[in-house]
Design a protein around this motif. Structure first.
Motif, PDB file in Angstrom:
ATOM      1  N   ALA A 149       0.670  -1.267  -0.098  1.00  0.00           N
ATOM      2  CA  ALA A 149       0.103   0.068   0.048  1.00  0.00           C
ATOM      3  C   ALA A 149       0.783   1.387  -0.041  1.00  0.00           C
ATOM      4  O   ALA A 149       0.581   2.319  -0.816  1.00  0.00           O
ATOM      5  N   GLU A 150       1.812   1.293   0.719  1.00  0.00           N
ATOM      6  CA  GLU A 150       3.011   2.490   1.032  1.00  0.00           C
ATOM      7  C   GLU A 150       3.691   2.660  -0.345  1.00  0.00           C
ATOM      8  O   GLU A 150       3.724   3.985  -0.746  1.00  0.00           O
ATOM      9  N   LYS A 151       3.874   1.677  -1.174  1.00  0.00           N
ATOM     10  CA  LYS A 151       4.533   1.817  -2.416  1.00  0.00           C
ATOM     11  C   LYS A 151       3.397   1.963  -3.676  1.00  0.00           C
ATOM     12  O   LYS A 151       3.828   2.459  -4.758  1.00  0.00           O
ATOM     13  N   GLY A 152       2.052   2.014  -3.387  1.00  0.00           N
ATOM     14  CA  GLY A 152       1.119   2.538  -4.329  1.00  0.00           C
ATOM     15  C   GLY A 152       0.515   1.384  -5.179  1.00  0.00           C
ATOM     16  O   GLY A 152      -0.376   1.635  -5.910  1.00  0.00           O
ATOM     17  N   TYR A 153       0.856   0.101  -4.503  1.00  0.00           N
ATOM     18  CA  TYR A 153       0.365  -1.125  -5.215  1.00  0.00           C
ATOM     19  C   TYR A 153      -1.198  -1.419  -4.506  1.00  0.00           C
ATOM     20  O   TYR A 153      -1.322  -0.963  -3.544  1.00  0.00           O
ATOM     21  N   ASN A 154      -1.952  -2.218  -5.533  1.00  0.00           N
ATOM     22  CA  ASN A 154      -3.213  -2.817  -4.698  1.00  0.00           C
ATOM     23  C   ASN A 154      -2.713  -4.098  -4.067  1.00  0.00           C
ATOM     24  O   ASN A 154      -2.326  -5.057  -4.600  1.00  0.00           O
ATOM     25  N   PRO A 155      -2.656  -4.112  -2.755  1.00  0.00           N
ATOM     26  CA  PRO A 155      -2.146  -5.357  -1.940  1.00  0.00           C
ATOM     27  C   PRO A 155      -2.920  -6.441  -2.176  1.00  0.00           C
ATOM     28  O   PRO A 155      -2.210  -7.577  -2.280  1.00  0.00           O
ATOM     29  N   VAL A 156      -3.976  -6.383  -2.402  1.00  0.00           N
ATOM     30  CA  VAL A 156      -4.880  -7.717  -2.710  1.00  0.00           C
ATOM     31  C   VAL A 156      -4.603  -8.403  -3.851  1.00  0.00           C
ATOM     32  O   VAL A 156      -4.146  -9.431  -3.962  1.00  0.00           O
ATOM     33  N   ASN A 157      -4.632  -7.569  -4.775  1.00  0.00           N
ATOM     34  CA  ASN A 157      -4.259  -8.073  -6.256  1.00  0.00           C
ATOM     35  C   ASN A 157      -2.673  -8.515  -6.310  1.00  0.00           C
ATOM     36  O   ASN A 157      -2.565  -9.689  -6.847  1.00  0.00           O
ATOM     37  N   GLN A 158      -1.908  -7.979  -5.675  1.00  0.00           N
ATOM     38  CA  GLN A 158      -0.306  -8.284  -5.687  1.00  0.00           C
ATOM     39  C   GLN A 158      -0.163  -9.725  -4.722  1.00  0.00           C
ATOM     40  O   GLN A 158       0.455 -10.556  -5.254  1.00  0.00           O
ATOM     41  N   ILE A 159      -0.754  -9.686  -3.855  1.00  0.00           N
ATOM     42  CA  ILE A 159      -0.746 -10.883  -3.057  1.00  0.00           C
ATOM     43  C   ILE A 159      -1.666 -12.034  -3.516  1.00  0.00           C
ATOM     44  O   ILE A 159      -0.931 -13.230  -3.703  1.00  0.00           O
ATOM     45  N   VAL A 160      -2.429 -11.943  -4.261  1.00  0.00           N
ATOM     46  CA  VAL A 160      -3.326 -13.075  -5.032  1.00  0.00           C
ATOM     47  C   VAL A 160      -2.228 -13.464  -6.276  1.00  0.00           C
ATOM     48  O   VAL A 160      -2.365 -14.685  -6.356  1.00  0.00           O
ATOM     49  N   GLY A 161      -1.662 -12.467  -7.071  1.00  0.00           N
ATOM     50  CA  GLY A 161      -0.840 -12.876  -8.079  1.00  0.00           C
ATOM     51  C   GLY A 161       0.447 -13.722  -7.464  1.00  0.00           C
ATOM     52  O   GLY A 161       0.594 -14.586  -8.220  1.00  0.00           O
ATOM     53  N   TYR A 162       0.870 -13.372  -6.243  1.00  0.00           N
ATOM     54  CA  TYR A 162       1.903 -14.064  -5.764  1.00  0.00           C
ATOM     55  C   TYR A 162       1.461 -15.679  -5.355  1.00  0.00           C
ATOM     56  O   TYR A 162       2.272 -16.601  -5.409  1.00  0.00           O
ATOM     57  N   ILE A 163       0.331 -15.785  -4.567  1.00  0.00           N
ATOM     58  CA  ILE A 163      -0.047 -16.979  -4.008  1.00  0.00           C
ATOM     59  C   ILE A 163      -0.408 -17.924  -5.406  1.00  0.00           C
ATOM     60  O   ILE A 163      -0.144 -18.966  -5.310  1.00  0.00           O
ATOM     61  N   MET A 164      -0.945 -17.092  -6.315  1.00  0.00           N
ATOM     62  CA  MET A 164      -1.360 -18.191  -7.544  1.00  0.00           C
ATOM     63  C   MET A 164      -0.239 -18.544  -8.478  1.00  0.00           C
ATOM     64  O   MET A 164      -0.160 -19.447  -8.958  1.00  0.00           O
ATOM     65  N   SER A 165       0.878 -17.721  -8.342  1.00  0.00           N
ATOM     66  CA  SER A 165       1.976 -18.100  -9.447  1.00  0.00           C
ATOM     67  C   SER A 165       3.370 -18.568  -8.613  1.00  0.00           C
ATOM     68  O   SER A 165       4.108 -19.022  -9.248  1.00  0.00           O
ATOM     69  N   GLY A 166       3.537 -17.859  -7.404  1.00  0.00           N
ATOM     70  CA  GLY A 166       4.630 -18.312  -6.859  1.00  0.00           C
ATOM     71  C   GLY A 166       5.979 -17.223  -7.128  1.00  0.00           C
ATOM     72  O   GLY A 166       6.829 -17.380  -6.537  1.00  0.00           O
ATOM     73  N   ASP A 167       5.495 -16.319  -7.969  1.00  0.00           N
ATOM     74  CA  ASP A 167       6.315 -15.493  -8.530  1.00  0.00           C
ATOM     75  C   ASP A 167       6.472 -14.306  -7.484  1.00  0.00           C
ATOM     76  O   ASP A 167       5.582 -13.388  -7.157  1.00  0.00           O
ATOM     77  N   PRO A 168       7.832 -14.230  -6.705  1.00  0.00           N
ATOM     78  CA  PRO A 168       7.962 -13.198  -5.842  1.00  0.00           C
ATOM     79  C   PRO A 168       7.887 -11.897  -6.141  1.00  0.00           C
ATOM     80  O   PRO A 168       7.961 -10.906  -5.621  1.00  0.00           O
ATOM     81  N   THR A 169       8.090 -11.667  -7.412  1.00  0.00           N
ATOM     82  CA  THR A 169       8.192 -10.248  -7.959  1.00  0.00           C
ATOM     83  C   THR A 169       6.874  -9.540  -8.003  1.00  0.00           C
ATOM     84  O   THR A 169       6.982  -8.155  -8.260  1.00  0.00           O
ATOM     85  N   TYR A 170       5.637 -10.253  -7.672  1.00  0.00           N
ATOM     86  CA  TYR A 170       4.618  -9.548  -7.253  1.00  0.00           C
ATOM     87  C   TYR A 170       4.353  -8.737  -6.105  1.00  0.00           C
ATOM     88  O   TYR A 170       3.764  -7.993  -5.802  1.00  0.00           O
ATOM     89  N   ILE A 171       5.573  -9.145  -5.371  1.00  0.00           N
ATOM     90  CA  ILE A 171       5.665  -8.450  -3.632  1.00  0.00           C
ATOM     91  C   ILE A 171       6.843  -7.478  -3.937  1.00  0.00           C
ATOM     92  O   ILE A 171       7.799  -8.026  -4.420  1.00  0.00           O
TER      93      ILE A 171
END
Length: 91
Positions: free
Chosen positions: A32-54
């Motif tokens: 949130a501090e960096k201006g990302y949508n935290p929910v979308n980014q965390i879901v992206g990470y959980i679904m893909s395993g790609d840490p660059t979502y975080i």
């Protein structure tokens, strides 16, 4: 010369255990501090395993990678059920 009949002990300092809930809290706030949508980014990470979502801001990426993705889903589901969020939709 060293006495080879004695055993030396070596103790590795382990990092303190951090709860999954705390990891999610830190990651959410860092995103949130960096201006990302935290929910979308965390879901992206959980679904893909790609840490660059975080983001790496505040160590969020390294923290989330220490937790298994199924543990993240389990924690999220437990909180959802605990808060009984589905009851709001029925009323």
């Amino acid at each position: 010369m060293t006495d080879m009949s004695n055993t030396q002990f070596f103790k590795v300092k382990t990092e303190p255990e951090i709860s999954v809930k705390k990891v999610l809290d830190v990651v959410y706030n860092a995103m949130a501090e960096k201006g990302y949508n935290p929910v979308n980014q965390i879901v992206g990470y959980i679904m893909s395993g790609d840490p660059t979502y975080i983001t790496s801001h505040k160590g969020a990426r390294s923290m989330i990678m220490k937790v298994e993705r199924d543990e993240l889903v389990e924690e999220l589901l437990k909180e959802y059920i605990k808060n009984e969020a589905w009851k709001c939709e029925q009323e």
